[in-house]
Write a protein that holds these residues in place. Sequence first.
Motif, PDB file in Angstrom:
ATOM      1  N   SER A  70       0.831  -1.204   0.000  1.00 36.78           N
ATOM      2  CA  SER A  70       0.000   0.000   0.000  1.00 36.78           C
ATOM      3  C   SER A  70       0.866   1.255   0.000  1.00 36.78           C
ATOM      4  N   LEU A  71       2.012   1.216   0.669  1.00 37.34           N
ATOM      5  CA  LEU A  71       2.921   2.366   0.660  1.00 37.34           C
ATOM      6  C   LEU A  71       3.496   2.580  -0.735  1.00 37.34           C
ATOM      7  N   VAL A  72       3.837   1.477  -1.426  1.00 40.66           N
ATOM      8  CA  VAL A  72       4.322   1.586  -2.804  1.00 40.66           C
ATOM      9  C   VAL A  72       3.237   2.198  -3.694  1.00 40.66           C
ATOM     10  N   SER A  73       2.000   1.773  -3.501  1.00 42.86           N
ATOM     11  CA  SER A  73       0.909   2.307  -4.320  1.00 42.86           C
ATOM     12  C   SER A  73       0.680   3.786  -4.031  1.00 42.86           C
ATOM     13  N   VAL A  74       0.868   4.208  -2.783  1.00 41.57           N
ATOM     14  CA  VAL A  74       0.708   5.622  -2.435  1.00 41.57           C
ATOM     15  C   VAL A  74       1.719   6.469  -3.213  1.00 41.57           C
ATOM     16  N   ILE A  75       2.945   5.962  -3.364  1.00 40.96           N
ATOM     17  CA  ILE A  75       3.963   6.687  -4.124  1.00 40.96           C
ATOM     18  C   ILE A  75       3.508   6.880  -5.570  1.00 40.96           C
ATOM     19  N   PHE A  76       2.955   5.815  -6.169  1.00 37.90           N
ATOM     20  CA  PHE A  76       2.484   5.911  -7.543  1.00 37.90           C
ATOM     21  C   PHE A  76       1.274   6.844  -7.652  1.00 37.90           C
ATOM     22  N   TYR A  77       0.385   6.790  -6.669  1.00 36.26           N
ATOM     23  CA  TYR A  77      -0.747   7.726  -6.647  1.00 36.26           C
ATOM     24  C   TYR A  77      -0.239   9.164  -6.600  1.00 36.26           C
ATOM     25  N   ALA A  78       0.716   9.421  -5.724  1.00 36.61           N
ATOM     26  CA  ALA A  78       1.242  10.778  -5.568  1.00 36.61           C
ATOM     27  C   ALA A  78       1.883  11.270  -6.857  1.00 36.61           C
ATOM     28  N   LEU A  79       2.667  10.392  -7.506  1.00 32.75           N
ATOM     29  CA  LEU A  79       3.301  10.774  -8.767  1.00 32.75           C
ATOM     30  C   LEU A  79       2.261  11.022  -9.845  1.00 32.75           C
ATOM     31  N   PHE A  80       1.236  10.184  -9.888  1.00 36.50           N
ATOM     32  CA  PHE A  80       0.195  10.329 -10.909  1.00 36.50           C
ATOM     33  C   PHE A  80      -0.555  11.645 -10.746  1.00 36.50           C
ATOM     34  N   PHE A  81      -0.937  11.967  -9.504  1.00 35.94           N
ATOM     35  CA  PHE A  81      -1.698  13.192  -9.274  1.00 35.94           C
ATOM     36  C   PHE A  81      -0.829  14.437  -9.427  1.00 35.94           C
ATOM     37  N   SER A  82       0.387  14.375  -8.924  1.00 34.96           N
ATOM     38  CA  SER A  82       1.242  15.564  -8.932  1.00 34.96           C
ATOM     39  C   SER A  82       1.822  15.867 -10.307  1.00 34.96           C
ATOM     40  N   VAL A 105     -11.210   9.130 -18.260  1.00 34.44           N
ATOM     41  CA  VAL A 105      -9.883   8.515 -18.353  1.00 34.44           C
ATOM     42  C   VAL A 105      -9.299   8.290 -16.961  1.00 34.44           C
ATOM     43  N   PHE A 106      -9.496   9.267 -16.069  1.00 33.94           N
ATOM     44  CA  PHE A 106      -8.975   9.147 -14.713  1.00 33.94           C
ATOM     45  C   PHE A 106      -9.561   7.931 -14.008  1.00 33.94           C
ATOM     46  N   PHE A 107     -10.883   7.771 -14.070  1.00 35.93           N
ATOM     47  CA  PHE A 107     -11.519   6.652 -13.376  1.00 35.93           C
ATOM     48  C   PHE A 107     -11.150   5.308 -14.018  1.00 35.93           C
ATOM     49  N   LEU A 108     -10.966   5.291 -15.338  1.00 38.58           N
ATOM     50  CA  LEU A 108     -10.526   4.066 -15.995  1.00 38.58           C
ATOM     51  C   LEU A 108      -9.124   3.670 -15.526  1.00 38.58           C
ATOM     52  N   LEU A 109      -8.223   4.640 -15.503  1.00 35.94           N
ATOM     53  CA  LEU A 109      -6.862   4.361 -15.047  1.00 35.94           C
ATOM     54  C   LEU A 109      -6.839   3.957 -13.577  1.00 35.94           C
ATOM     55  N   LEU A 110      -7.678   4.617 -12.780  1.00 38.62           N
ATOM     56  CA  LEU A 110      -7.747   4.276 -11.358  1.00 38.62           C
ATOM     57  C   LEU A 110      -8.255   2.847 -11.174  1.00 38.62           C
TER      58      LEU A 110
END
Length: 206
Positions: A40-52, A85-90
């Motif tokens: 989950s911590l690894v996924s948070v990093i990817f979430y942060a990169l995706f949003f930022s 697109v955002f919801f599909l990728l999510l």
Amino acid sequence: VVNSFLAGGFIGMYTREHRSSFQDFLVDGAKYFGRFFRLSLVSVIFYALFFSIVMSWVNNSIPSWTRTDPSEMTPFTYYMVRNVVFFLLLGVFMMCLDYAKIRIVVDDRLSSILAFFAGFRFAFKNAGKTFGLYLILCIVGFVLMVIYAWLEAQFPQVEYWELIAVMLIQQAYMLAYFWLKANFFASQTSLYQDAVKREHKAALVM
């Protein structure tokens, strides 16, 4: 944190060939909690990169892309396409994350990072089945949300009995949500195990 524990219990229960007890559920939840939490911590990093990076670039670019267009429908359409697109990728990301958890349990992987990429690899390697299954389950979840919204709207929530009725409906919806999440893990685990068995049989034949 709670989701990491419950996911370990559910997936561990579905990988057993015999009937699991509640004690087995708790043991598996504790056994895989550390690995799932690191995942989950690894996924948070990817979430942060995706949003930022990605989402910020899109949000900042849409006004410049549509500045000279006289119609308000053009930026509205851009924003709607962005949302879709955002919801599909999510959804794709969350599905791959589920398979990463499944591979941690079934393959007894210790590295959460390697399991993260292994989950993506399996999901895209079997895209037709994994995406199709995930879509069906998402449709079931959407139907549950529509039913819940419709039932809640039937009560004005003025009288005490109406408040109690809405509260009971909300609790029933939460139970349905956990039931659906359990079905996500059960069906995805079964799909992965079937795929592994087919690969082993094909290897033996060759």
